[in-house]
Write an enzyme that holds these catalytic residues in place. Structure first.
Site, PDB file in Angstrom:
ATOM      1  N   GLU A 230      -0.795   5.673  12.477  1.00 50.48           N
ATOM      2  CA  GLU A 230      -2.142   5.136  12.675  1.00 50.48           C
ATOM      3  C   GLU A 230      -2.116   3.624  12.898  1.00 50.48           C
ATOM      4  O   GLU A 230      -2.854   3.109  13.730  1.00 50.48           O
ATOM      5  CB  GLU A 230      -3.000   5.483  11.452  1.00 50.48           C
ATOM      6  N   ASP A 231      -1.246   2.929  12.185  1.00 46.03           N
ATOM      7  CA  ASP A 231      -1.347   1.464  12.163  1.00 46.03           C
ATOM      8  C   ASP A 231      -0.203   0.698  12.825  1.00 46.03           C
ATOM      9  O   ASP A 231      -0.236  -0.528  12.872  1.00 46.03           O
ATOM     10  CB  ASP A 231      -1.487   0.975  10.714  1.00 46.03           C
TER      11      ASP A 231
ATOM     12  N   HIS B 202       3.055   7.193   5.686  1.00 46.37           N
ATOM     13  CA  HIS B 202       1.783   7.851   6.022  1.00 46.37           C
ATOM     14  C   HIS B 202       0.894   7.037   6.959  1.00 46.37           C
ATOM     15  O   HIS B 202       0.037   7.593   7.637  1.00 46.37           O
ATOM     16  CB  HIS B 202       1.017   8.243   4.756  1.00 46.37           C
TER      17      HIS B 202
ATOM     18  N   ASP C  16      -3.192   8.246  -1.235  1.00 49.55           N
ATOM     19  CA  ASP C  16      -3.636   7.191  -0.320  1.00 49.55           C
ATOM     20  C   ASP C  16      -5.050   6.751  -0.685  1.00 49.55           C
ATOM     21  O   ASP C  16      -5.348   5.571  -0.840  1.00 49.55           O
ATOM     22  CB  ASP C  16      -3.573   7.749   1.108  1.00 49.55           C
TER      23      ASP C  16
ATOM     24  N   HIS D 197       0.816  -1.222   0.000  1.00 50.55           N
ATOM     25  CA  HIS D 197       0.000   0.000   0.000  1.00 50.55           C
ATOM     26  C   HIS D 197       0.851   1.275   0.000  1.00 50.55           C
ATOM     27  O   HIS D 197       0.718   2.096  -0.920  1.00 50.55           O
ATOM     28  CB  HIS D 197      -0.996  -0.035   1.165  1.00 50.55           C
TER      29      HIS D 197
ATOM     30  N   ASP E  25     -21.573  15.511 -26.304  1.00 45.04           N
ATOM     31  CA  ASP E  25     -20.150  15.697 -26.033  1.00 45.04           C
ATOM     32  C   ASP E  25     -19.496  14.422 -25.481  1.00 45.04           C
ATOM     33  O   ASP E  25     -18.481  14.477 -24.822  1.00 45.04           O
ATOM     34  CB  ASP E  25     -19.906  16.885 -25.096  1.00 45.04           C
TER      35      ASP E  25
HETATM   36 MN    MN Z   1      -3.066   4.498   3.779  1.00 41.99          MN
END
Ligand code: MN
Length: 713
Positions: A75-76, A71, A138, A47, A258
């Site tokens: 959090e993880d 990133h 992300d 990821h 269009d």
């Molecule tokens: Mn992520």
């Protein structure tokens, strides 16, 4: 996607750059996410790698790529933001922190206005545009792999993407990202509609592509033939856009004029019209589809010629013709484009901001070393606004420096009125706390609590200010009304007028005389001191002996009392009432006094110690507050009784003692008998102090046994 492939890509667009930071970030991310798997079953590291790949395709700087790599670690994994800062420095940490913060926000399926606020909030929350870019990358990868999530999560994330992130990408000029986010969301939110459009498009994909290829070739040839310098591009409308159009216009896909489009970019306005002529000579224009935005630009300065023509085999397509300059403006004025598509109007300020952001993204892609530039650049897109949350996730937009009181009033007037305290992000804060972007606010209320005047100095919103002012005014009016009623009642009692006997019509009439619509307004006016109770009463009861020209009873009483115009006793709130010192206690300046509304004789002023006032016969309702006012030199006659021994020269001592404290004797009488004497003396005194001085100097006289003040002369 292998890490080395990304390195290769970055080395291409940033040759010679030191990528040690990015490599360390990769190693760190690998070790932190080591055991984790994605729901797809793949190692988690896939990821962040994909996210960095997307960022590398945007040609972003190594700091941004490193942040993309990291990133999810806060959090993880067990790493906290301090750890990231220690290992990778403040710049990377700031971006990771920003991405983490946005990730923690819960955007509850918002209505349109809310969605707009959330988008603004996300942009306002970040101080580095790279936070948004990492977040979008992300989200893009998460959307690409959404199939592994539960249907419930798919719905929530797809909704959020469509409402929040796709429009943000659009604002940032990231058309490609936006398009992909929209089409992916569409697929999950409306699978049937998606399949329908996709099938319809798929069935003619080959035809469409060949068609565009063909038309492009023809247009290029015609332009060359006519010596019109031109760049020609072809495109197929995206799935989500097609769906929107089908729904909006209730048409079939074959009627979307269009669906296929050709864009001709040339060198001059003259050649734009020339190119339009060539197109119309070649293919039949669809009536009503020609739009000259060159002669009449859109309000946002967008310029272009639009036409739809029926092409080979009856296939309609759109043609947009513009100069390079117009093209540049159309591309940069991304907010303007957005405005048109969404049918929603943006404020001019917004347009400026997004045009500026658009530049920023372009600089980022074009500049050799945009990283340095970006790192010093803080975004403050909405410096005058602050975006806050209710505990349920509703966004409340407030002006900068707004307080929990503003927030409370934004929720509901009653919440504001009864607000007693606030918690921000779970912690109790003072009511003057200044709210910050992303704050989650809980308001504590108590039903018996009411707004305070101090709040006016704290609030920033006009809504809160007006509500508080209104509340205070209502309260004051209620009070004034009560006071007004009492004043009038008291005044009426004084003249033995029974207000209840006065007809409502008379009340109405008098109210109107005073310019009041309601009788209550008249009472309030009395309470505020705008009108005098006596005059109002005079109008209500014209027989009252207070007609102008007649000597007023006040004057009469004053004269009778020998009082000057400088009346020495004042009734609270009145300066023209009949006031006299009660004969029973004859109070003097400095004594505690109380007023008593007599029947028809004005206000009697008693000493607080006067037994008559204490008497139960005195109606408590008829008491009124009075105070000493006016010049201090009013003189009161006070009668004293001296109990003395009978001795020679005592009377002379008494008179000289009185004059030694600067008083005059009005009257003196002595009665003698059995070695004792009583001396009655009436003296002029100024106030209580003065009296006490006289009394004590008299007591010091040899032979004076006792000095008493006569309360009942
Ligand atoms: Mn992520």
């Amino acid at each position: 996607m292998q890490f080395e492939d990304i390195i290769g890509k970055v080395e291409e667009y940033r040759p010679g750059e030191d990528l040690a930071l990015l490599r360390r970030a990769y190693q760190f991310s690998v070790s932190q996410h080591a055991e984790q798997k994605r729901l797809s079953g793949e190692p988690y590291i896939i990821h962040p790698l994909e996210v960095v790949h997307i960022l590398a395709e945007m040609k972003l700087d190594p700091v941004c790529l490193a942040a993309g790599m990291l990133h999810d670690v806060v959090e993880d994994t067990r790493t906290n933001i301090e750890g990231v800062r220690r290992e990778f420095g403040p710049e990377v940490a700031r971006i990771v922190e920003g991405v983490t913060k946005i990730g923690r926000m819960k955007f509850t399926s918002p209505e349109e206005q809310q969605a707009e606020n959330v988008r603004k909030m996300v942009l306002a929350m970040v101080d580095d545009i790279r936070v948004v870019l990492v977040k979008l990358a992300d989200r893009l990868h998460n959307m690409r792999t959404l199939e592994y999530l539960t249907p419930e999560k798919q719905q929530r994330i797809a909704r959020e993407t469509l409402d929040i992130y796709a429009p943000i990408a659009h604002r940032l000029g990231m058309g490609k990202v936006r398009g992909e986010l929209e089409d992916l969301s569409f697929r999950y939110l409306d699978p049937e509609g998606f399949t329908e459009v996709k099938k319809a498009l798929e069935s003619r994909r080959k035809v469409n592509e060949e068609f565009l290829q063909d038309v492009r070739g023809q247009v290029e040839a015609k332009m060359r033939e006519m010596s019109i310098p031109a760049r020609v591009e072809g495109r197929i409308k995206r799935l989500y856009s097609i769906r929107q159009k089908l729904l909006r216009q209730h048409i079939g896909i074959e009627q979307v004029y269009d669906l296929l489009a050709i864009r001709i970019v040339t060198d001059s306005v003259k050649n734009c019209y020339a190119a339009l002529g060539v197109i119309h000579n070649t293919w039949r224009p669809v009536p009503g589809r020609i739009k000259d935005f060159i002669a009449i630009p859109r309000p946002n300065l967008y310029q272009s010629l639009h036409t739809s023509v029926i092409g080979p085999h009856g296939q309609p397509f759109e043609v947009q013709i513009r100069t390079e300059e117009m093209h540049r403006i159309a591309e940069e004025g991304i907010a303007a484009h957005w405005k048109y598509k969404d049918g929603r109007s943006l404020e001019e300020q917004d347009e400026e901001r997004f045009a500026w952001l658009r530049h920023l993204v372009e600089w980022q892609q074009e500049m050799r070393d945009p990283g340095e530039f970006l790192s010093t650049l803080k975004i403050d897109l909405y410096p005058e606004e602050v975006y806050t949350f209710t505990p349920k996730g509703k966004v409340i937009v407030l002006p900068r420096d707004a307080t929990p009181i503003d927030f409370a009033y934004a929720i509901h007037t009653e919440v504001g009125h009864h607000c007693v305290g606030a918690k921000v992000n779970g912690r109790i804060v003072p009511l003057k706390y200044r709210l910050r972007n992303g704050d989650i606010i809980e308001i504590a209320t108590k039903t018996d609590h009411s707004p305070s005047r101090d709040w006016l100095a704290m609030v920033k919103t006009s809504r809160a200010r007006n509500k508080i002012k209104h509340w205070i005014n209502v309260q004051q009016r209620t009070q004034a009304l009560e006071i007004g009623k009492r004043l009038l009642e008291k005044e009426a009692r004084k003249y033995d007028i029974v207000l209840k006997k006065i007809s409502p019509e008379d009340f109405q009439r008098v109210s109107r005389d005073y310019g009041c619509t309601l009788v209550d307004d008249l009472y309030a006016g009395l309470g505020y001191g705008k009108f005098a109770a006596r005059q109002v009463l005079g109008k209500l009861s014209p027989s009252m002996p207070l007609e102008p020209g007649q000597p007023s009873r006040l004057t009469t009483v004053k004269r009778a009392l020998g009082l000057s115009r400088d009346i020495a006793i004042q009734v609270h709130g009145h300066d023209d009432l009949m006031v006299y010192r009660a004969k029973c206690c004859n109070p003097i300046r400095g004594e505690e006094i109380t007023g008593y509304i007599t029947r028809g004789k004005g206000i009697a002023v008693h000493s607080r110690r006067c037994p008559n006032v204490q008497n139960l016969l005195y109606d408590a309702d008829r008491r009124i507050d009075v105070e000493w006012v006016g010049p201090k030199y009013s003189v009161y006659a006070v009668k004293l009784i001296l109990y003395t021994q009978d001795r020679q020269g005592l009377l002379a001592d008494v008179t000289s003692a009185i004059s030694s404290v600067h008083s005059n004797i009005q009257n003196i009488e002595a009665r003698t008998g059995d070695n004792e004497a009583n001396i009655d003396v009436t003296v002029d005194i100024v106030d209580l102090d003065h009296l006490e001085k006289i009394v004590s100097s008299l007591r010091r006289i040899d032979g004076v046994l006792q000095v008493e003040r006569v309360m009942h002369p």
